[in-house]
Design a protein around this motif. Sequence first.
Motif, short mmCIF file in Angstrom:
data_model
loop_
_atom_site.label_atom_id
_atom_site.label_comp_id
_atom_site.label_asym_id
_atom_site.label_seq_id
_atom_site.Cartn_x
_atom_site.Cartn_y
_atom_site.Cartn_z
N ILE E 283 0.85 -1.08 -0.08
CA ILE E 283 -0.11 -0.06 0.04
C ILE E 283 0.70 1.27 -0.07
O ILE E 283 0.54 2.26 -0.65
CB ILE E 283 -1.04 -0.24 1.40
CG1 ILE E 283 -2.07 -1.19 0.72
CG2 ILE E 283 -1.61 1.46 1.47
CD1 ILE E 283 -2.93 -1.01 2.20
N ILE E 284 2.03 1.16 0.71
CA ILE E 284 2.86 2.30 0.81
C ILE E 284 3.51 2.53 -0.57
O ILE E 284 3.55 3.75 -1.06
CB ILE E 284 3.85 2.26 1.67
CG1 ILE E 284 3.21 2.32 3.14
CG2 ILE E 284 5.09 3.08 1.74
CD1 ILE E 284 4.25 2.37 4.42
N ALA E 285 3.84 1.39 -1.38
CA ALA E 285 4.55 1.65 -2.56
C ALA E 285 3.32 2.32 -3.55
O ALA E 285 4.05 3.12 -4.49
CB ALA E 285 4.74 0.13 -3.13
N VAL E 286 2.21 2.09 -3.40
CA VAL E 286 1.27 2.60 -4.53
C VAL E 286 1.57 4.20 -4.65
O VAL E 286 1.42 4.55 -5.79
CB VAL E 286 -0.31 2.47 -3.88
CG1 VAL E 286 -1.00 3.33 -4.68
CG2 VAL E 286 -0.53 0.94 -3.86
N LYS E 287 1.71 4.86 -3.80
CA LYS E 287 1.88 6.41 -3.84
C LYS E 287 3.20 6.77 -3.89
O LYS E 287 3.53 8.16 -3.55
CB LYS E 287 0.93 7.18 -2.80
CG LYS E 287 -0.31 7.21 -3.13
CD LYS E 287 -0.38 7.71 -4.83
CE LYS E 287 -1.34 9.18 -4.66
NZ LYS E 287 -1.68 9.42 -6.10
N GLN E 288 4.34 5.98 -3.76
CA GLN E 288 5.72 6.60 -3.68
C GLN E 288 6.12 7.35 -4.84
O GLN E 288 5.51 6.85 -6.27
CB GLN E 288 6.73 5.55 -3.82
CG GLN E 288 6.65 4.79 -2.14
CD GLN E 288 7.03 5.76 -1.12
OE1 GLN E 288 7.95 6.77 -1.33
NE2 GLN E 288 5.98 5.92 0.04
N VAL E 414 -0.59 -2.91 -9.22
CA VAL E 414 -0.87 -1.46 -9.28
C VAL E 414 0.44 -0.52 -9.08
O VAL E 414 0.32 0.22 -9.95
CB VAL E 414 -1.74 -1.14 -7.84
CG1 VAL E 414 -1.95 0.33 -7.71
CG2 VAL E 414 -3.06 -1.91 -7.79
N ARG E 418 1.93 1.61 -12.34
CA ARG E 418 1.82 2.94 -12.15
C ARG E 418 3.06 3.50 -12.29
O ARG E 418 3.26 4.56 -13.15
CB ARG E 418 1.38 3.24 -10.78
CG ARG E 418 1.39 4.89 -10.29
CD ARG E 418 0.93 5.04 -8.95
NE ARG E 418 1.35 6.19 -8.60
CZ ARG E 418 2.43 6.67 -8.21
NH1 ARG E 418 3.30 5.83 -7.68
NH2 ARG E 418 2.61 7.93 -7.50
#
Lengths: 463, 106, 166, 626, 480
Positions: E283-288, E414, E418
């Motif tokens: 989940i953290i990686a999603v918005k890095q 995801v 991305r």
Amino acid sequence: MTALLILFFTALAALFAGLSKNRKSVQTISLIGSLLALASVVAGPVRGWDDMYASMLRFDNYAMAFSAVAILSATLIFGLTGWGFRTLTSTLGDNYGLILFSLCGALCMFSSTNLVMLFLGIEILSIPLYVLAGSRRDDLASNEAALKYFLMGSFATGILLFGIALVYGSTASFDFSAIGTAAAQSAGSSNMLRVGILLIVFGLSFKVSAAPFHFWAPDVYTGSPNLITAFMATVVKTAGFAAFFTLFATAFAPVASVWTLPVSIIAGLTMTLANTTALFQDNFKRMMAYSSIAHAGYLLLAILSVDNAGADRALMFYLLSYSIATICAFAVFIIVAEQKGDDTFAAFNGLGKSHPFLALVLTVSVLSLAGVPPFPGFFGKYYLFTAVFDSYPALVVLAVINSAISIYYYFKVIIAAWFQKGSENEAALAVPAGIRVTISVALILTAVLSAAPYLAFTLFSRN
Amino acid sequence: MLETIQQIPIEHYVLYSSVLFIIGIFGVLTRRNAIVVLMCVELMLNAVNLLLAAFSTYLSDAQGQIMVFFIMVVAAAEAAVGLGILVMIYRNTKSTDISLLDKLKN
Amino acid sequence: MSQYLFLTLAVISVATALLMVFSRNPVHSVLYLIATFFAIAGQYVLLNAQFLAIVHIIVYAGAIMVLFLFVLMLLNLNNATEPQKSNAWKVTGAIAAGSLLLVMVGALKGSTAAVAQVAHKSDVGLVQNLGRVLFTDFVVPFEIAGILFLAAMVGAVLVGKRDAKL
Amino acid sequence: MNQLIPLIPFLPLIGFAVNGLFGRNLSKNTVGIIGSGVLLASFLLSTAAFNQVAASGPIQVTLYNFFTVDSLSVNFGFLVDQLSVWMMLIVTGVGFLIHVYSAGYMHDDEGFYKFFAYLNLFIFSMLLLIMGDNFLMLFFGWEGVGLCSYLLIGFWYTNHEYGKAARKAFIMNRIGDLGLLLGIFMIYQQFGSIAYADVFPRIGEMSLDAGIVTTICLLLFIGAMGKSAQIPLYTWLPDAMAGPTPVSALIHAATMVTAGIYLIARSNALYSLSPDAMHFVAVIGMATSLFAAVIGLRQNDIKKVLAYSTVSQLGLMFVALGMGAYASAMFHVTTHAFFKALLFLAAGSVIHGMGGEQDIRNMGGLRKAMPITFWVFLIGTFAISGFPLLSGFFSKDEILAYTYAHGGFGWWAVASFSALLTATYMGRLLYVTFFGEFRGTHEQEHHLHESPAVMTLPLIVLAVLSVAGGFLNVPHFLGGHQWMAGWLSQVIPAAELHLDHHTETLLMGTATAVALIVLTVTWMLYSKKANLPVADSAQAGLTRWIANKFYVDELYDALFVRPTERLSKAFHYYVDIQIIDGIVNGVGAGVQRLGAEFRKVQNGNIEYYLVGMVAGAAALMLTLWL
Amino acid sequence: MSLSFILIPFIASALILLARPAATRQLALLATLANLAVTAYCFSCDYSQGMNCTFQAPWLPEAGFSFSLGMDGVTLLMLLLTNLVSPLIVYGSWSRSYENESRYYGLILLMIGALNGVFLATDGLLFYVFYELALIPIYFICAIWGGQDRIRITLKFFIYTFVGSLFMLLSLLYIYLQTPGGHSFAWNDLVNVQLPAGSELWVMLGFFIAFAVKMPVFPLHTWQPDTYVAAPTGGTMLLSGIMLKMGTYGVIRWMMPLAPEAAHTLTPTFITLAIIGIVYASIIAVKQTDFKRLIAYSSIAHVGLIAAGIFAWNKAGLQGSLIQMLNHGINVVGLFYISDLLERRLGTRTLGDMGGIAKSAPVFATLFMIIMLGSVAVPLTNGFPGEFLLLNGVWSYNFWAGVIAGLTIIFGAVYMLRAYGLAMFGEPGEQTARFSDLNTQERIMLGAISLLVIVLGFFPGFILNLTDSTVNRILGAVQL
């Protein structure tokens, strides 16, 4: 005995040579003398000669092994003195003489089997050091170090003596084994014996700089001349612990229940306090002082395991690795700090670039002090921890946590040496040949101890 | 006379020298003049000597008194060295006040 | 009789020791300490350690304390009263020392029985006996003490020397 | 023949490799010939395989052992039986036509070689999916087609929106894939193997717990939902129209999206044991069918309409599956592949002719400029609407018949309503696009032209198939033999249809009437100008909701996407940096604080030191009492 | 034979550090390739009967501590990982010119030797020694050639991992003291010790902390993203590609066999932590926005799955974890190389500043895509078999654990897609339009990795067969 005599006469020779025109020969004389002494202890005890005074001084494998450690440290320090004492003139011979006298005291301590002898040894070790600490006579810091060391040292002597008196009163003897026999009979029921033992613990804790009797150490180490600090951190510590161990192993082991608790408290307190305080230091010498206190905390674990067969070896190996590492670190330190006029870690900045060899030596010694494998310091810690793990697991855990904390301040040195940039317009440091040879020898010893640690134990297994 | 001494319990000697010893400690703790502090240390050593002598007598063992001699030896040596150090410091600071020497710290 | 002597000497020594600690003038302290030493010498006599008593007087009162006085005079501290510590500090010192005394005494109470009662010999404190012991059993420490003295001497000389400036 | 079976999937792989590695240096014709040629070869091989299967039954080929872990031994092997060979024919056949079409459609695109490479890779994956002899091989293909779908939707990668659509497709597919994966695990756990040959024949012997079978079926169905765009995982398919139109035709109409149908048809033995799961499949299928059809009513993008139509038709197929009419579903898969590919390609032809325009509000009256396209589009529309005797007529009626038979009147009515909606929006699409006046810009009008032969020829072939495809499975009561159901019966036991002729005739008559009426009514409505669609913003009420696809995308965005993103940031800044790392650093800081306290003791004053020593000694002395 | 794995890099390192030859890079690469050749030769040995290719020399004979090495299937796989990835790391470093190059390559070789030692050691203390020895060169690599704030971050990394492994030392010591007679650190002797139930828990916890920090497992992971970002790419590759596998390997070889009974009590907790880590890091990686940090978090997620598979302690989980260690090593090295490449060309790692690179560098886009797909575990790439087996293993352990762990295949897609989309798709910007495609060296590097991704994806059976018999023996010896 041979080594003791050699060192004594070397001291005399050094004193006279110091008065002669050719002052520089003092170092040579001291080196030759200490090397001869080293050879004689490594060669082992000579029957009929070394056991003549067994009631007072017993030169057995144990004593010889520790003597070897102390003399080796002193020899290495003598390798550094040529440059380290370059500013001394009329007192040069006196300095060498006092160091050698002090070493004689250490040898007495290793071999003593009697409280009288032990006491004398401690004093012969200490009194020259009080003076040596103040041997930079115009330097206030050195003066302060001498006074603090002296006052607190004699105070501690008083406490130690009161303990000795009480032990004598309850066992009617000064002889270690006689005390042991008497103590075993009374089985610790004697109040005087109990109090006496504790007072002796306190007195010796002072000598090995264990908390809460350690307060002198940081100040004295900082104030003393660099090489004297190195001597105190190595030889004095070795002597203190060897005496501590032999006394408690022979005399007080039967009443271990009396002193194990306070000693373990002292050990835990010492390592925690020293390691946490050291985090804040930015003066290298002061950091080394706290580091030396911290190591005293670990070494006390050996005292706790006197009934363990391997504890003496563990103690010896630890002291050996610790001494070599400390001297190496100091060797690099004096070159850098005395030429830059800076005692802080910042003095090492950029060393990795300008003098990779020095930086390497510094790194190895610091890693060894921190107990990072495969350096000898790790095996030292390993031996110690193994020896006490069964009986004092909690203390070992504490020690382990503490050695982790110690990484933080030891690595300040590495960081400064390798990762910080030195100032550009700095003159290149001169690395005198004597020091270069000495640290090379120390580095080789380190390598040997890493690759074949058991070689050190051959000192224990001679007949 | 000796016999009557023998009637004094050894505990009295122990307590007596403990008191002297503690007085010495107290002096060390509270005095600021280094020379007086050194004197208090001598008092501590004397308390030890007294105790050793008492034990020696009660045990009929000469070793205790021998030890006293060695303590005197050490006391003398310490006094010599210590006073030498004091004189050296006095030359630099014109004082023997131990409280003033607190530059090395932390 | 001897109990009274013991008590008297004990009270004297403790009293003079306290005076030594409390007197403001260092010279007075020295003098009180010498008095204490004499009282202690008396105790030695009571303990049948006559030789010890004499050596004690000679070494302490005669040599060491004279050395102290000498230094006091040399440094011109004879009439200067030293700066005193605050009372709070004295109380702290008293509490620390007192608690040590308390625990020590508490721990040492009833330690009589611990000393073995052996057939009494009255000659232990005599010169002849002491000399024999010192030069047989304790000859090594006796010799080694030489190193101590030499070291102390060299040390004292070192601190006293003045370096010729380079 | 057996040795040639692996060539069927691997020829397209070779085509992919050649085009992918060297395509940049080859001429477009060469690329097109290689890309289509391998497909033609595969198709021919497939026909050969078909004959072989027809003659001597299923073929099993094992290439090598993929891995063996304990009893889980997975072979890289192919199973060509009646079901898979049928799918192979569709995939390679329709695929070939679309390849040919693409050679014209994509001719001016600089990524021409890449496009063919991807298409070939897709065919390879799809063939793996169909031909695999175990569930893991199926999964390889399953994910592979998802990947190709991703690559092709995002083919015009310079547009970020297309990239997002591609990602959305891949991720939604992956949600389904997880279900499928878990289903495979569970099959392995129950059967000790995942090879079809070890699973399906043994179902009868094993006494399986009903709950477990249902779970397996539902998990597999989650996979099917993702791949075949069923509620709730359908939203990617309309977005997938971002890809070039041949892609939509091949992947998002004819082949890939029917993989879900294939999976359930393949696993029919399992589903037959679980009425609950079948019911669930039917409900989801019906809901999707209806929902998508409603949305389709108000879409103005020519491809979007077709996309929703696809979703709706797929829903209908799931209804069939849920009713147990596996063969009917496969039949509809076949006809749907024909007419939906046709419709898409025709739409592509329109877009091609319009110079990229996709909004039907800007079209109109195209029948004059693009006669071939118009006629084939008309055929496609009529076929999907169920115009009598066209392919959709047979396949859809069959499904409706089974729905009536197994689900009762209610189900039938809803399904028929969905069919009615289908006819409505398809009619609207047809009339708005091809009738009336041209509403585009002047330039577009000038540019308007019929597509080249390379595009129209495949259209014509598909149109023929759309017309004739229904005769593959003519029901008995019309005098047919249900040939296709018979062909598949080795793999899929024929479903029983207990309806009398009267009812069947009635049902068919109703459906026919509905289709005809709707097509007529819509013609009346939409060939006139007044009823043309208006701009999105001008719509209100329910229409607005429909035009905005019931705001499902927005709902998902608010429910899943944005919370995850917010969670991501929160985890990073608060949990990771502040809390966890804060604790770590706090421990360090705590040690330092301890040191700071200890440090104060070392104040340089000797008196403090001495007091410390004495007090320490006194305290340690206390241990004597312990 | 086994000794050469350690000697070759050590000697090469000494040569490079002391003699500083002109051809430093080539010598370093040669040494790693030599190791790879030795590894290949070792495939021919028989490992079904236990340890083979053993070597023994005394170190502390009286303390029962000897320099003893040995190989079985699991070791061989780890050696394959190390010596397959290390030439890539060395060759990958060629793209950058580092100050004091000889030191850089010398330290890398030192590190590789120590890593080989970790995997080969059959003596507990020797394992510990190598375990720590590996830490020193990587610390220097990161702190000398690292990026912003490197000194603080690397010190934290060092202390963190050092503290962790000290707990392992305590555990080892404890078992050692329970061995009969004169005590011994030999693996065989340690395994034979029957520990009391209470203390076994502590022993296992000690091991767990050490290995969990190294892997890292949630919540002991916070050193990792910072360190990966701060380290130079070669260092990051070493850390993520090989070094973290020391932890997973340690669990298989040391932790579980030495404290088998405690595993029963503790593995549920461990698995829970591992699975939390998967979801959390994903989940953290999603918005890095920093590509390197994104890979770092993805690495936590992947390793979480590997750890969960190991703790599930069944055949599928173990085999999956082993093959995944190899493949994760390959993929992550590729990804970090790509991140480095982007940084070299663009001067930034921020994804938002990129876009449209696919247009200017199609070859790069293709190879990046293949490696990315391997990382996302698309079937027929190398990431898939491991993930499949791991999920299967975890799922067999517990249904819901498998389901939650399975989220990784969704989240993995995801964040990787991305990142790929942001970097490669879209209209080229001013900078990215000038993005030059790969040069020969980069082509070789990424091409080799891509080739491995595909070949290992098609033929995982070869790797799994290497470890099959060993895993059977391990599972037979330690049953939960």
